[in-house]
Design an enzyme around this catalytic site. Structure first.
Site, mmCIF file in Angstrom:
data_model
loop_
_atom_site.group_PDB
_atom_site.id
_atom_site.type_symbol
_atom_site.label_atom_id
_atom_site.label_comp_id
_atom_site.label_asym_id
_atom_site.label_seq_id
_atom_site.Cartn_x
_atom_site.Cartn_y
_atom_site.Cartn_z
ATOM 1 N N GLN A 19 73.288 53.626 52.929
ATOM 2 C CA GLN A 19 73.505 54.895 52.244
ATOM 3 C C GLN A 19 73.443 56.075 53.209
ATOM 4 O O GLN A 19 72.970 55.941 54.340
ATOM 5 C CB GLN A 19 72.430 55.067 51.147
ATOM 6 C CG GLN A 19 71.009 54.850 51.645
ATOM 7 C CD GLN A 19 70.084 54.271 50.586
ATOM 8 O OE1 GLN A 19 70.373 54.355 49.388
ATOM 9 N NE2 GLN A 19 68.969 53.688 50.998
ATOM 10 N N HIS A 28 55.162 60.150 41.490
ATOM 11 C CA HIS A 28 54.378 59.079 42.110
ATOM 12 C C HIS A 28 53.093 58.780 41.347
ATOM 13 O O HIS A 28 52.710 57.620 41.207
ATOM 14 C CB HIS A 28 54.117 59.415 43.590
ATOM 15 C CG HIS A 28 55.389 59.407 44.384
ATOM 16 N ND1 HIS A 28 55.796 60.445 45.191
ATOM 17 C CD2 HIS A 28 56.379 58.481 44.466
ATOM 18 C CE1 HIS A 28 56.971 60.151 45.733
ATOM 19 N NE2 HIS A 28 57.345 58.980 45.304
ATOM 20 N N ASP A 43 66.037 43.076 50.529
ATOM 21 C CA ASP A 43 66.604 43.391 49.219
ATOM 22 C C ASP A 43 65.630 42.952 48.115
ATOM 23 O O ASP A 43 65.260 41.773 48.031
ATOM 24 C CB ASP A 43 67.947 42.656 49.082
ATOM 25 C CG ASP A 43 68.710 43.107 47.846
ATOM 26 O OD1 ASP A 43 68.082 43.647 46.900
ATOM 27 O OD2 ASP A 43 69.932 42.934 47.833
ATOM 28 N N GLY A 44 65.242 43.902 47.274
ATOM 29 C CA GLY A 44 64.315 43.615 46.182
ATOM 30 C C GLY A 44 64.889 42.617 45.185
ATOM 31 O O GLY A 44 64.139 41.889 44.522
ATOM 32 N N ASP A 56 60.405 51.179 41.898
ATOM 33 C CA ASP A 56 60.570 52.586 42.287
ATOM 34 C C ASP A 56 61.915 52.694 43.004
ATOM 35 O O ASP A 56 61.988 52.769 44.221
ATOM 36 C CB ASP A 56 59.405 52.962 43.216
ATOM 37 C CG ASP A 56 59.519 54.390 43.720
ATOM 38 O OD1 ASP A 56 60.418 55.125 43.272
ATOM 39 O OD2 ASP A 56 58.703 54.762 44.584
ATOM 40 N N ASP A 86 69.138 55.313 41.850
ATOM 41 C CA ASP A 86 70.000 55.187 40.669
ATOM 42 C C ASP A 86 70.751 53.847 40.663
ATOM 43 O O ASP A 86 70.892 53.212 41.701
ATOM 44 C CB ASP A 86 71.035 56.322 40.661
ATOM 45 C CG ASP A 86 70.375 57.672 40.422
ATOM 46 O OD1 ASP A 86 69.164 57.695 40.149
ATOM 47 O OD2 ASP A 86 71.072 58.694 40.511
ATOM 48 N N PRO A 136 72.993 50.116 46.404
ATOM 49 C CA PRO A 136 72.088 48.965 46.539
ATOM 50 C C PRO A 136 71.149 48.773 45.344
ATOM 51 O O PRO A 136 70.592 47.700 45.144
ATOM 52 C CB PRO A 136 71.292 49.283 47.808
ATOM 53 C CG PRO A 136 71.433 50.742 48.039
ATOM 54 C CD PRO A 136 72.765 51.136 47.444
HETATM 55 N N1 SAM Z 1 61.688 58.630 43.256
HETATM 56 C C1 SAM Z 1 63.004 58.204 43.426
HETATM 57 C C2 SAM Z 1 63.958 58.433 42.309
HETATM 58 O O1 SAM Z 1 63.686 58.140 41.133
HETATM 59 O O2 SAM Z 1 65.020 58.949 42.624
HETATM 60 C C3 SAM Z 1 63.133 56.860 44.042
HETATM 61 C C4 SAM Z 1 62.789 57.028 45.476
HETATM 62 S S1 SAM Z 1 62.786 55.696 46.568
HETATM 63 C C5 SAM Z 1 63.337 56.602 47.958
HETATM 64 C C6 SAM Z 1 64.133 54.643 46.078
HETATM 65 C C7 SAM Z 1 64.370 53.554 47.115
HETATM 66 O O3 SAM Z 1 64.936 52.405 46.508
HETATM 67 C C8 SAM Z 1 65.330 53.951 48.230
HETATM 68 O O4 SAM Z 1 64.618 54.090 49.431
HETATM 69 C C9 SAM Z 1 66.340 52.806 48.294
HETATM 70 O O5 SAM Z 1 66.699 52.448 49.615
HETATM 71 C C10 SAM Z 1 65.566 51.709 47.569
HETATM 72 N N2 SAM Z 1 66.416 50.627 47.041
HETATM 73 C C11 SAM Z 1 67.619 50.742 46.430
HETATM 74 N N3 SAM Z 1 68.087 49.526 46.125
HETATM 75 C C12 SAM Z 1 67.158 48.620 46.553
HETATM 76 C C13 SAM Z 1 67.082 47.207 46.514
HETATM 77 N N4 SAM Z 1 68.066 46.460 46.000
HETATM 78 N N5 SAM Z 1 65.969 46.618 47.023
HETATM 79 C C14 SAM Z 1 64.963 47.355 47.562
HETATM 80 N N6 SAM Z 1 64.997 48.702 47.628
HETATM 81 C C15 SAM Z 1 66.073 49.321 47.127
#
Ligand code: SAM
Length: 277
Positions: free
Chosen positions: A31, A62, A139-140, A157, A160, A164
């Site tokens: 991204q 948080h 990857d989660g 957490d 959108d 990913p």
């Molecule tokens: N507080 C925030 C919100 O609601 O907008 C979320 C913040 S946190 C930075 C979200 C994180 O999810 C990002 O760092 C992103 O890289 C991560 N993310 C997105 N898809 C993911 C996946 N498939 N596995 C693990 N992490 C993921």
């Protein structure tokens, strides 16, 4: 000349913040990452043009995504965070003294590095480390597909449901979370705006209800996110968030979460209740 950064929250609505200074813009494997110092929100993180967190209001998101589920479970010891790359959720979870292990699976190591550099107030656990905290860059979705039933609380957490994060809002992912929880475990996910993401919220709430015996949604007021009101949804195997005896909760120094909100955050306006009928 004035510089503004705009997030298009819907195709017809944007939130713009006047920028003091652009601190970082770069592209990771997953991204575009931007950190801006703004007049109203202070330093803020945007991923693919979507605001994620800001120094001004990060405490709300948080504290609410961490403490609410952590206090629904009477004794959470093994906690998993999916996403959470800024470190704010981990910072709150490690404050619970009964916790033995906190794993965080974030897909994008570049988000972690950028937040450590530009948002150190949020990333304390990432910067200083913590004996209970373990970070995995991965990857989660894959992590959950392979996870065994050993978590007490899973906190999703995520960003959108585009890019990913898309697969984190599916029945398959919720079923994997269910399987990876102990018999009395529970999970929570940030589930977007009750004003602007109604069809998503309706669909994922049904998907979670189809898998978990107890499903509850709660709200928090977060100025950075579309509409200023944000949803979080809990899927629980045993403990009902509405049955928590708040009088027994320990005192915790917080700026948004408190014992009253622990339960009252689940009181939903009628238009939100109607989405779930
Ligand atoms: N507080 C925030 C919100 O609601 O907008 C979320 C913040 S946190 C930075 C979200 C994180 O999810 C990002 O760092 C992103 O890289 C991560 N993310 C997105 N898809 C993911 C996946 N498939 N596995 C693990 N992490 C993921």
């Amino acid at each position: 000349m004035e510089l503004w950064y705009s997030e298009f929250q819907t195709k017809d609505l944007s939130l713009s913040a006047r920028v003091k200074e652009t601190l970082y813009v770069g592209k990771s494997d997953f991204q575009e990452i931007a950190v801006l110092d703004t007049f109203e929100f202070g330093r803020m993180l945007a991923l693919d043009g979507v605001f994620q967190t800001s120094i001004f209001d990060e405490f709300i998101y948080h504290e609410m995504i961490a403490h609410v589920p952590m206090f629904v479970h009477p004794n959470p010891r093994n906690v998993l965070i999916i996403g959470g790359g800024d470190g704010g959720t981990a910072r709150e979870v490690v404050r619970h003294p009964g916790v033995e292990r906190v794993e965080m699976v974030e897909i994008d190591g570049a988000v972690v590095d950028v937040c450590k550099k530009f948002l150190p107030e949020i990333s304390t656990v990432l910067i200083n480390g913590h004996d209970k905290f373990h970070l995995k860059i991965g990857d989660g979705i894959d992590h959950m597909a392979q996870a065994e039933d050993n978590y007490d609380v899973i906190i999703v957490d995520c960003s959108d449901p585009i890019g990913p994060g898309e697969g984190l809002f599916t029945s398959k992912f919720y079923a994997d979370c269910y399987r990876a929880l102990k018999a009395d475990g529970l999970f929570v996910q940030q589930t977007e705006s009750p004003f602007y993401h109604q069809s998503l919220l309706k669909r994922l709430r049904k998907d979670i209800e189809n898998i978990f015996p107890i499903t509850r949604t709660y709200l928090a007021q977060i100025p950075l996110y579309p509409g200023g009101t944000h949803c979080f949804t809990v899927g629980s195997k045993k403990y009902d968030p509405l049955a928590v005896d708040t009088a027994t909760l320990p005192d915790l120094k917080t700026r948004y979460w408190n014992k009253e909100l622990q339960k009252s955050a689940f009181a939903l306006p009628t238009f939100v209740q109607e989405l779930f009928k």
